[in-house]
Scaffold this active site. Structure first.
Site, short mmCIF file in Angstrom:
data_model
loop_
_atom_site.label_atom_id
_atom_site.label_comp_id
_atom_site.label_asym_id
_atom_site.label_seq_id
_atom_site.Cartn_x
_atom_site.Cartn_y
_atom_site.Cartn_z
N HIS A 1 -12.67 -12.38 26.40
CA HIS A 1 -13.83 -13.17 26.76
C HIS A 1 -14.16 -13.09 28.25
CE1 HIS A 1 -12.74 -15.56 22.93
NE2 HIS A 1 -13.62 -14.60 22.66
N HIS B 1 -17.28 -8.97 14.32
CA HIS B 1 -16.24 -9.81 13.68
C HIS B 1 -16.25 -11.17 14.38
CE1 HIS B 1 -15.10 -5.67 12.72
NE2 HIS B 1 -14.45 -6.15 11.68
N SER C 1 -16.10 -15.61 20.75
CA SER C 1 -17.08 -14.73 21.38
C SER C 1 -18.53 -15.12 21.07
CB SER C 1 -16.82 -13.27 21.01
OG SER C 1 -16.67 -13.11 19.60
N GLU D 1 -19.76 -11.76 9.98
CA GLU D 1 -18.44 -12.21 9.58
C GLU D 1 -18.33 -12.06 8.07
OE1 GLU D 1 -14.82 -13.16 9.06
OE2 GLU D 1 -15.60 -13.03 11.12
N ASP E 1 -19.64 -7.09 6.04
CA ASP E 1 -18.68 -6.28 6.78
C ASP E 1 -19.31 -5.82 8.09
OD1 ASP E 1 -17.89 -3.03 7.09
OD2 ASP E 1 -16.22 -4.43 6.92
N GLY E 2 -18.65 -6.10 9.20
CA GLY E 2 -19.22 -5.81 10.50
C GLY E 2 -19.35 -4.33 10.81
N ASP F 1 -14.13 -6.52 17.54
CA ASP F 1 -12.74 -7.00 17.64
C ASP F 1 -12.19 -7.38 16.27
OD1 ASP F 1 -14.43 -9.22 17.56
OD2 ASP F 1 -12.97 -10.49 18.57
#
Length: 296
Positions: A19, A42, A104, A122, A154-155, A175
């Site tokens: 971050h 994510h 984030s 997500e 799904d990212g 991430d």
């Protein structure tokens, strides 16, 4: 496999690195009035209560954000990061206590201006519901009328589908939990596809530094270095000695197309973080530009 819940690790040393780098990049994007986009592959729950039973189970934030928060005036280079944390706490209390920690998405929300947009992805069913709830609570510089776009998907797949974005400038944060060893390959292959669709975007990739028997960070760095990307900055922070068979001793952030002077900022910041968050004498840091291996 969808068992990972970030609440168990919220605010730990890996979150601090992730971050802090995210905030420095968003600060750089905010210098110009022209809008930017932020894409989170994510997103997790968005934010975390530090008194929750999951967060308290390991209380990893006590070795991460907690000691820095107590001395935040001594970290002027992290003023934006601390402001994002304060914004989440400010919506809940007025005594400046560290009761909540932003994921984030909440960090990005703090930096968002009316001309910017946020897209959050997500896949976990429960996490995405928490994400929707948390992002409905506006930070000090946000409003409900400027809500982010949230995708339950799904990212990795979603990132490729969403590129190139309408706004030409922006940051993608990747991430994944790396529960599956295939995630490392998926990160590299997804970035290769994303880069072709949006070569001017900034891509920030978080990864763990694990015990020797399971660590795959070297392979990830090699794969990205040999993928044809031009500018790849790699920052790593370790807080303890590397174990043989279990545990995360640090983490890294790889940034493609880093903003100007990010390397100088991290070169100043990382030694201080390593000292502040050290758990033993093996704590350390590294900062390098990744280069492809010469052909033989």
């Amino acid at each position: 496999m969808l068992s990972y819940r970030h609440a168990f690790h919220a605010g730990n040393h890996a979150d601090v690195l992730k971050h802090a780098v995210q905030s420095l990049i968003l600060e750089a994007l905010s210098i110009k009035d022209k809008g930017f986009c932020y894409i989170d592959t994510h997103a997790g729950a968005g934010g975390y209560a530090l008194d929750h039973e999951w967060t308290q189970k390991k209380a990893e934030y006590l070795g991460g954000i907690a000691p820095l928060w107590q001395q935040r005036k001594k970290w002027p280079q992290l003023a934006g990061y601390f402001a994002a944390i304060d914004a989440m706490n400010d919506t809940m209390n007025s005594d400046q206590q560290l009761d909540f920690y932003p994921g984030s998405p909440k960090v990005a929300e703090y930096f968002k201006r009316p001309q910017d947009n946020l897209t959050l992805m997500e896949l976990h069913n429960n996490e995405v519901e928490l994400l929707r709830e948390n992002m409905m609570v506006p930070g000090r510089r946000s409003s409900r009328s400027q809500s982010p776009t949230i995708h339950h998907r799904d990212g990795f797949e979603g990132l490729i589908a969403l590129l190139p974005p309408t706004l030409k400038r922006g940051l993608v944060l990747i991430d994944p939990p790396y529960e599956l060893k295939e995630d490392y390959h998926t990160v590299a292959s997804t970035l290769a596809k994303a880069y072709k669709r949006w070569p001017i975007g900034i891509y920030a990739i978080w990864y763990p530094l694990l015990a020797r028997n399971v660590d795959r960070s070297g392979a990830l760095k090699t794969a990205l270095a040999n993928s044809g990307f031009k500018d790849i900055l790699c920052a790593e922070l370790s807080v303890s000695e590397q174990a043989e068979d279990f545990g995360m001793y640090g983490s890294g952030m790889i940034v493609l197309n880093p903003p100007w002077k990010l390397d100088e900022q991290l070169n100043e910041l990382l030694p201080r973080l390593a000292d502040a968050l050290a758990q033993d004498k093996a704590a350390g840091w590294s900062l390098e530009w990744l280069k492809s291996a010469p052909s033989v």
